[in-house]
Design a protein around this motif. Sequence first.
Motif, mmCIF file in Angstrom:
data_model
loop_
_atom_site.group_PDB
_atom_site.id
_atom_site.type_symbol
_atom_site.label_atom_id
_atom_site.label_comp_id
_atom_site.label_asym_id
_atom_site.label_seq_id
_atom_site.Cartn_x
_atom_site.Cartn_y
_atom_site.Cartn_z
ATOM 1 N N ARG A 145 0.610 -3.624 -1.602
ATOM 2 C CA ARG A 145 1.535 -2.501 -1.806
ATOM 3 C C ARG A 145 2.776 -2.893 -2.590
ATOM 4 N NH1 ARG A 145 -0.268 -1.105 3.731
ATOM 5 N NH2 ARG A 145 -1.511 0.824 3.519
ATOM 6 N N THR A 146 3.108 -4.171 -2.644
ATOM 7 C CA THR A 146 4.306 -4.601 -3.379
ATOM 8 C C THR A 146 4.013 -4.914 -4.847
ATOM 9 O OG1 THR A 146 4.005 -6.951 -2.816
ATOM 10 C CG2 THR A 146 5.238 -5.579 -1.256
ATOM 11 N N ARG A 170 -1.568 -2.083 -7.867
ATOM 12 C CA ARG A 170 -1.700 -1.584 -6.495
ATOM 13 C C ARG A 170 -2.740 -0.473 -6.405
ATOM 14 N NH1 ARG A 170 0.106 3.189 -6.032
ATOM 15 N NH2 ARG A 170 2.255 2.709 -6.565
ATOM 16 N N HIS A 183 0.860 -6.926 1.087
ATOM 17 C CA HIS A 183 1.102 -7.626 -0.171
ATOM 18 C C HIS A 183 0.633 -6.783 -1.358
ATOM 19 C CE1 HIS A 183 1.356 -11.018 2.635
ATOM 20 N NE2 HIS A 183 1.997 -11.685 1.692
#
Length: 338
Positions: free
Chosen positions: A148-149, A155, A146
């Motif tokens: 990474r998105t 991030r 999650h």
Amino acid sequence: MTFRDFRVPPFEVWNSPYNCAGLQPNTLCFSTKVRPSMSPFDFRTYQALTDLYRVHRFLGPDSVFPITQGNNALLEELTQFLREPSPSSGTQCSQTLRDALWMAAVSPEVHYNAFLTATSALIKNALANREYAQDLSWLWEDYSGHYRTSAPPVRAALMNGFERLRHHCLLPDDCRPSEEDLLTRDRTEAEEMLTPIARSMTPAEIECVAAADFGMDIEEHKSALFDLLNSPALAYPPNELRFPAEVIELVSHVQRHTGWLPSTAILLLDAVRTLDERSNAEFSFKRQWRGYSRLPAPARSAFHAAFRYLYEKNAFDPQFPNYHCFDRGNNVSLGWGG
């Protein structure tokens, strides 16, 4: 001990549940000792804390309000806790606030931005209060996908926070972000921000820069500068450590010198390509960080993006013996460069 339940135990763990090899010992130690936070000054941890603070500002108020669910006292505490970090002290949060943060941090499907802000706050709390740090390893195990998105600055802030926890032996070694996870921008983006500034060196500035070494070898330096500025890559000749690198470095260390701005951009272009193998970027930042922070936005963003790239590549750790002079109005941290 497990923290799978979002409720946090009423005691706190002293030191680390992991040793530096990433192994979990059989026993835990407890202490009521008050830690003198971040002494001596640790630039990389301070930068990570500052970026975690920026997460909620980037995401906006909608990432904060769902965490407190209308509790005004809790909202006030969370607002205070999310303040920009001080280089010399940590800020702890109450059991009630920790419970609320954990609830949001395990619920990405309920409110994604609140999930990200709560995660950043839990990492911030662990980094700022390392002797009482909670085990956040299962957040990494269950939700790293999650993270990474999320937007690149968010991030990178979360991933560098986890990386600092791992560095301080507060996470097992297998909770390791990838190199790409840690980068706000890749090298190409940093180069693209620096290149126009480097190419802006005027003929008059070339003359002044070429003479920077007490007027020695002016023609050689001038010719090398022309060749450099007209080259497609704007890169020093291979194995050439003097022309024009010597005068570029000399000028980049003196902000009032004619040609300082493009010279600094050239120096930073070389630094991001070599991961600052000659420590020029680190040396310059230690001496001139205040000056960089006061530049007009385009140059400030480009320079900070270059320093940030080096920081996120683990090639930048300036030392500040007089760290006690820093405060919130005297901020040594790097901006997001945007």
